[in-house]
Write an enzyme that holds these catalytic residues in place. Structure first.
Site, PDB file in Angstrom:
ATOM      1  N   CYS A  64       0.844  -1.196   0.000  1.00  0.00           N
ATOM      2  CA  CYS A  64       0.000   0.000   0.000  1.00  0.00           C
ATOM      3  C   CYS A  64       0.878   1.243   0.000  1.00  0.00           C
ATOM      4  O   CYS A  64       1.995   1.232   0.535  1.00  0.00           O
ATOM      5  CB  CYS A  64      -0.913  -0.001   1.230  1.00  0.00           C
ATOM      6  SG  CYS A  64      -2.134   1.351   1.238  1.00  0.00           S
ATOM      7  N   CYS A  68      -1.939   3.987   7.100  1.00  0.00           N
ATOM      8  CA  CYS A  68      -2.967   4.127   8.125  1.00  0.00           C
ATOM      9  C   CYS A  68      -2.559   3.355   9.383  1.00  0.00           C
ATOM     10  O   CYS A  68      -2.216   2.169   9.316  1.00  0.00           O
ATOM     11  CB  CYS A  68      -4.307   3.630   7.606  1.00  0.00           C
ATOM     12  SG  CYS A  68      -4.847   4.489   6.103  1.00  0.00           S
ATOM     13  N   CYS A  71      -4.405  -0.049  10.182  1.00  0.00           N
ATOM     14  CA  CYS A  71      -4.559  -1.031   9.102  1.00  0.00           C
ATOM     15  C   CYS A  71      -4.475  -2.456   9.652  1.00  0.00           C
ATOM     16  O   CYS A  71      -3.560  -2.784  10.411  1.00  0.00           O
ATOM     17  CB  CYS A  71      -3.484  -0.830   8.051  1.00  0.00           C
ATOM     18  SG  CYS A  71      -3.540  -2.031   6.698  1.00  0.00           S
TER      19      CYS A  71
END
Length: 345
Positions: A64, A68, A71
């Site tokens: 990714c 975040c 996650c």
């Protein structure tokens, strides 16, 4: 254009009822076939307790471009199946009864600039003729060129957006670099969905950063067909534990904080689809980058063997899937957009 959005947002009740009845009939048929006893079961090769993988969430990559903090499917590997092997696995799932396929990640658009994803979606929709082919993305890598090429094979596109405030998105980690304008990209993707005939959906994770925010105004403007609202979930080995790449403890909210967020947005009606930790954890069939089902019942992701090696039925026995919770949380709904005729493929 506005009429298209309203039609999608209404998500006709009749179609949802049809999908739900079909699911129940699938289960009834399996039980009836098994009910003839051991001889008929042997003749038919039927297991009345077997799971039918009606809806599968496939994570083709863990990589990714965002970071975040909560996650729960992190980049612990960079493996991606050769596309022909991935297609073989999708064919096995379709033969086992899969009707809806959702791609997620990681960020599914990151590999080969989205072309790998696009070709798999094309295969699933045009060749396997699945009822629904959907994708969840952070939206940052989606381009209009990709939409022009592949939107016809996409029923629904969900973009993750946890806040409409730049400071909150930065605190969460939902950005790539200082130039990232996540909210502006969400709006662009929504407009492309409208232009190219894809149902637009939004996903939000309620966490310690955003639980007090009010997103009503923005949701009314964007008009998603569905707004899936999750409670921040902790999974050992993914976002918790010594070896985890993320630590979600600082983002966790209480059940009451989650409910407070839901009450604040109740005016949005059926568009808002909430999922607490209890309803989320075991009610999804999760398929990882090796095409192994992930059992989350022990609050971690225990993989089965790959469906490419042992078949779908063999792997499903170790999926930890709670079908009753899947039905209870509304896992079957009107998940297809109107399809063009075969001549248009």
């Amino acid at each position: 254009m506005d009429q298209h959005r309203l039609d999608a947002a209404q998500m006709p009740i009749v179609a949802a009822i049809y999908c739900h009845i079909r699911l129940l009939l699938d289960r009834l048929l399996a039980r009836v076939c098994g009910g003839f006893g051991a001889i008929s079961g042997w003749l038919l090769g039927t297991d009345p307790t077997a799971i039918i993988p009606i809806s599968v969430n496939y994570f083709p990559t863990r990589e990714c471009n965002y970071k975040c903090g909560f996650c729960f499917h992190t980049s612990i590997t960079s493996f991606v199946l050769p596309i022909e092997e991935a297609k073989r696995g999708l064919k096995l799932l379709q033969e086992a009864g899969m009707r809806k396929l959702n791609f997620s990640g990681g960020e599914p658009f990151i590999h080969q600039r989205g072309n790998y994803l696009g070709e798999l979606m094309k295969y699933a929709k045009a060749q396997l003729r699945l009822e629904s082919v959907t994708v969840i993305s952070n939206g940052s890598l989606i381009t209009e060129a990709w939409m022009k090429k592949y939107a016809r094979y996409v029923d629904m596109l969900a973009v993750s957006c946890d806040s409409f405030q730049r400071s909150s998105n930065e605190a969460i980690g939902r950005f790539q670099n200082a130039r990232t304008d996540h909210v502006a990209q969400v709006e662009r993707v929504r407009d492309w969905c409208v232009e190219y005939g894809v149902i637009f959906k939004m996903n939000t994770v309620v966490n310690a950063v955003n639980w007090q925010e009010d997103m009503t105004e923005q949701l009314l403007r964007l008009k998603p067909a569905r707004w899936k609202v999750f409670q921040c979930l902790v999974i050992e080995g993914e976002n918790a534990g010594e070896d985890a790449l993320r630590q979600a403890d600082a983002f966790v909210v209480t059940d009451e904080q989650f409910q407070t967020f839901l009450r604040r947005h109740a005016c949005l009606g059926d568009v808002l689809v909430p999922e607490s930790n209890a309803s989320m954890r075991d009610s999804y069939l999760l398929l990882d980058e090796y095409m192994r089902f992930l059992d989350c019942t022990r609050n971690r992701k225990d993989p089965s063997r790959s469906i490419l090696d042992v078949g779908v039925a063999g792997a499903l026995k170790y999926s930890g899937f709670d079908e009753e919770e899947f039905i209870r949380r509304g896992g079957v709904y009107n998940w297809s957009k109107p399809q063009p005729s075969p001549m248009d493929w």
